[in-house]
Design a protein around this motif. Structure first.
Motif, PDB file in Angstrom:
ATOM      1  N   ARG A   1     -16.895   2.768 -25.338  1.00  0.00           N
ATOM      2  CA  ARG A   1     -17.037   3.952 -24.494  1.00  0.00           C
ATOM      3  C   ARG A   1     -17.103   3.543 -23.031  1.00  0.00           C
ATOM      4  N   GLY A   2     -16.973   4.513 -22.152  1.00  0.00           N
ATOM      5  CA  GLY A   2     -17.177   4.288 -20.737  1.00  0.00           C
ATOM      6  C   GLY A   2     -16.234   3.273 -20.122  1.00  0.00           C
ATOM      7  N   ILE A   3     -16.767   2.452 -19.219  1.00  0.00           N
ATOM      8  CA  ILE A   3     -15.970   1.447 -18.522  1.00  0.00           C
ATOM      9  C   ILE A   3     -15.332   0.487 -19.508  1.00  0.00           C
ATOM     10  N   GLY A   4     -16.092   0.063 -20.510  1.00  0.00           N
ATOM     11  CA  GLY A   4     -15.565  -0.886 -21.483  1.00  0.00           C
ATOM     12  C   GLY A   4     -14.344  -0.359 -22.208  1.00  0.00           C
ATOM     13  N   LEU A   5     -14.388   0.902 -22.591  1.00  0.00           N
ATOM     14  CA  LEU A   5     -13.242   1.504 -23.272  1.00  0.00           C
ATOM     15  C   LEU A   5     -12.045   1.594 -22.329  1.00  0.00           C
ATOM     16  N   GLY A   6     -12.282   1.927 -21.076  1.00  0.00           N
ATOM     17  CA  GLY A   6     -11.193   1.975 -20.107  1.00  0.00           C
ATOM     18  C   GLY A   6     -10.538   0.613 -19.935  1.00  0.00           C
ATOM     19  N   ILE A   7     -11.344  -0.437 -19.894  1.00  0.00           N
ATOM     20  CA  ILE A   7     -10.815  -1.797 -19.793  1.00  0.00           C
ATOM     21  C   ILE A   7     -10.020  -2.148 -21.043  1.00  0.00           C
ATOM     22  N   ALA A   8     -10.591  -1.835 -22.207  1.00  0.00           N
ATOM     23  CA  ALA A   8      -9.923  -2.139 -23.468  1.00  0.00           C
ATOM     24  C   ALA A   8      -8.573  -1.429 -23.561  1.00  0.00           C
ATOM     25  N   ARG A   9      -8.524  -0.163 -23.172  1.00  0.00           N
ATOM     26  CA  ARG A   9      -7.257   0.589 -23.204  1.00  0.00           C
ATOM     27  C   ARG A   9      -6.206  -0.059 -22.307  1.00  0.00           C
ATOM     28  N   GLN A  10      -6.630  -0.475 -21.113  1.00  0.00           N
ATOM     29  CA  GLN A  10      -5.674  -1.068 -20.186  1.00  0.00           C
ATOM     30  C   GLN A  10      -5.168  -2.410 -20.698  1.00  0.00           C
ATOM     31  N   LEU A  11      -6.046  -3.228 -21.228  1.00  0.00           N
ATOM     32  CA  LEU A  11      -5.622  -4.519 -21.762  1.00  0.00           C
ATOM     33  C   LEU A  11      -4.648  -4.332 -22.921  1.00  0.00           C
ATOM     34  N   LYS A  12      -4.933  -3.347 -23.766  1.00  0.00           N
ATOM     35  CA  LYS A  12      -4.030  -3.056 -24.888  1.00  0.00           C
ATOM     36  C   LYS A  12      -2.678  -2.602 -24.367  1.00  0.00           C
ATOM     37  N   ALA A  13      -2.683  -1.730 -23.372  1.00  0.00           N
ATOM     38  CA  ALA A  13      -1.428  -1.236 -22.805  1.00  0.00           C
ATOM     39  C   ALA A  13      -0.620  -2.359 -22.164  1.00  0.00           C
ATOM     40  N   ASP A  14      -1.307  -3.393 -21.686  1.00  0.00           N
ATOM     41  CA  ASP A  14      -0.634  -4.510 -21.037  1.00  0.00           C
ATOM     42  C   ASP A  14      -0.278  -5.639 -22.002  1.00  0.00           C
ATOM     43  N   GLY A  15      -0.457  -5.398 -23.303  1.00  0.00           N
ATOM     44  CA  GLY A  15       0.047  -6.336 -24.295  1.00  0.00           C
ATOM     45  C   GLY A  15      -0.950  -7.239 -24.959  1.00  0.00           C
ATOM     46  N   ALA A  16      -2.241  -7.073 -24.668  1.00  0.00           N
ATOM     47  CA  ALA A  16      -3.252  -7.917 -25.307  1.00  0.00           C
ATOM     48  C   ALA A  16      -3.597  -7.395 -26.696  1.00  0.00           C
ATOM     49  N   ARG A  17      -4.053  -8.296 -27.533  1.00  0.00           N
ATOM     50  CA  ARG A  17      -4.706  -7.908 -28.785  1.00  0.00           C
ATOM     51  C   ARG A  17      -6.182  -7.737 -28.463  1.00  0.00           C
ATOM     52  N   VAL A  18      -6.706  -6.550 -28.680  1.00  0.00           N
ATOM     53  CA  VAL A  18      -8.016  -6.187 -28.156  1.00  0.00           C
ATOM     54  C   VAL A  18      -9.076  -6.129 -29.258  1.00  0.00           C
ATOM     55  N   VAL A  19     -10.190  -6.796 -28.971  1.00  0.00           N
ATOM     56  CA  VAL A  19     -11.357  -6.808 -29.855  1.00  0.00           C
ATOM     57  C   VAL A  19     -12.471  -6.031 -29.172  1.00  0.00           C
ATOM     58  N   ILE A  20     -13.015  -5.053 -29.856  1.00  0.00           N
ATOM     59  CA  ILE A  20     -14.125  -4.273 -29.319  1.00  0.00           C
ATOM     60  C   ILE A  20     -15.422  -4.700 -29.986  1.00  0.00           C
ATOM     61  N   TRP A  21     -16.371  -5.103 -29.156  1.00  0.00           N
ATOM     62  CA  TRP A  21     -17.746  -5.316 -29.603  1.00  0.00           C
ATOM     63  C   TRP A  21     -18.600  -4.215 -28.993  1.00  0.00           C
ATOM     64  N   ASP A  22     -19.407  -3.576 -29.812  1.00  0.00           N
ATOM     65  CA  ASP A  22     -20.318  -2.560 -29.296  1.00  0.00           C
ATOM     66  C   ASP A  22     -21.465  -2.407 -30.281  1.00  0.00           C
ATOM     67  N   LEU A  23     -22.607  -1.992 -29.774  1.00  0.00           N
ATOM     68  CA  LEU A  23     -23.762  -1.803 -30.650  1.00  0.00           C
ATOM     69  C   LEU A  23     -23.501  -0.704 -31.661  1.00  0.00           C
ATOM     70  N   ASP A  24     -22.817   0.358 -31.235  1.00  0.00           N
ATOM     71  CA  ASP A  24     -22.513   1.490 -32.107  1.00  0.00           C
ATOM     72  C   ASP A  24     -21.001   1.677 -32.176  1.00  0.00           C
ATOM     73  N   VAL A  25     -20.427   1.386 -33.307  1.00  0.00           N
ATOM     74  CA  VAL A  25     -18.974   1.556 -33.487  1.00  0.00           C
ATOM     75  C   VAL A  25     -18.671   2.642 -34.517  1.00  0.00           C
ATOM     76  N   SER A  26     -19.642   3.506 -34.773  1.00  0.00           N
ATOM     77  CA  SER A  26     -19.500   4.509 -35.826  1.00  0.00           C
ATOM     78  C   SER A  26     -18.429   5.551 -35.521  1.00  0.00           C
ATOM     79  N   GLU A  27     -18.128   5.778 -34.243  1.00  0.00           N
ATOM     80  CA  GLU A  27     -17.142   6.799 -33.880  1.00  0.00           C
ATOM     81  C   GLU A  27     -15.894   6.184 -33.259  1.00  0.00           C
ATOM     82  N   CYS A  28     -15.608   4.954 -33.626  1.00  0.00           N
ATOM     83  CA  CYS A  28     -14.472   4.248 -33.022  1.00  0.00           C
ATOM     84  C   CYS A  28     -13.181   4.457 -33.808  1.00  0.00           C
ATOM     85  N   ASP A  29     -12.813   5.719 -34.021  1.00  0.00           N
ATOM     86  CA  ASP A  29     -11.540   5.995 -34.665  1.00  0.00           C
ATOM     87  C   ASP A  29     -10.431   5.952 -33.621  1.00  0.00           C
TER      88      ASP A  29
END
Length: 246
Positions: free
Chosen positions: A17-45
């Motif tokens: 969520r928040g800044i982290g999600l924005g960073i993750a989206r941009q890295l994915k759009a730029d061709g990275a394989r993205v790993v998300i770590w978060d305390l709560d991933v229950s709504e990460c669809d």
């Protein structure tokens, strides 16, 4: 400046969520394989995230043992890690320093500062062995200036900047480049933790007259951790709309 990650693996802490999600989206759009770590991933669809992460894990970044296990699981799943973005953080209350709850002070430093060390502690040996990598630590203008009534957050972010300077010098000959970004206030769900007076006072300090947008953070971070940024390490990049000019 365009750039591509050509399938490099990037971990983003607090990426759900928040800044982290924005960073993750941009890295994915730029061709990275993205790993998300978060305390709560229950709504990460995929619908909410806006993309399908290559690996998703619930991680308490304030625990070194948990970070160590998560890193091992990421390497087991994807083979290696090229980029680490230490973004996870909390604000803490807006109160005078002499009234700051001791337990909350400790929690803010655990999440905002210790977690950066923990992430680097597990990632750096891996990156050095592979011949290089990129680490980006999310600091704050509060770490440069010190902001009244958020003393724990300010202290933690100042620590992130100092740690980055120290570690970057140690790693310079290993092709592991480590930098920071120091954003001004970004309008995210963390606003719920702040008083209206604190929010307005923060906005008034920004010469551009508006809050930083999450997408702007994502674009800056993506460039910093890309091959295009090849001769800068130990630096704190500004994202304050003119508030900081150094």
């Amino acid at each position: 400046m365009s750039h591509s990650f050509d399938g490099q693996v990037a971990i983003v802490t607090g990426g759900a969520r928040g800044i982290g999600l924005g960073i993750a989206r941009q890295l994915k759009a730029d061709g990275a394989r993205v790993v998300i770590w978060d305390l709560d991933v229950s709504e990460c669809d995929t619908a909410r995230l806006g993309f399908e992460p290559d690996h998703l894990q619930s991680v308490d970044v304030s625990s070194y043992a948990c970070v160590e296990r998560a890193f091992e699981a990421t390497v087991a799943a994807l083979g290696h890690v090229d980029i680490l973005v230490n973004n996870a953080g909390i604000n803490g209350p807006v109160v005078p320093s002499w009234e700051y709850p001791v337990e909350t002070w400790q929690r803010v430093l655990e999440v905002d500062l210790n977690s950066v060390f923990y992430g680097c502690r597990v990632a750096v040996p891996h990156m050095r062995a592979r011949g290089g990598g990129r680490i980006l630590n999310v600091a704050s203008i509060a770490g440069k200036e010190g902001v009244q009534f958020i003393s724990a957050y300010s202290a933690a972010k100042a620590g992130v900047i100092a740690f980055t300077k120290s570690a970057a010098k140690e790693l310079a000959r290993d092709n592991v480049l480590m930098n920071c970004v120091a954003p001004a206030m970004v309008e995210t769900e963390l606003f719920r933790e702040m008083s209206p007076e604190h929010i307005e006072a923060s906005k008034a300090k920004i010469p551009l007259g508006r809050f930083l947008q999450i997408e702007e953070v994502g674009r800056m971070v993506s460039w910093i951790v890309s091959p295009a940024c090849s001769f800068t390490t130990g630096f704190t990049f500004d994202l304050t709309g003119g508030r900081a000019t150094y």
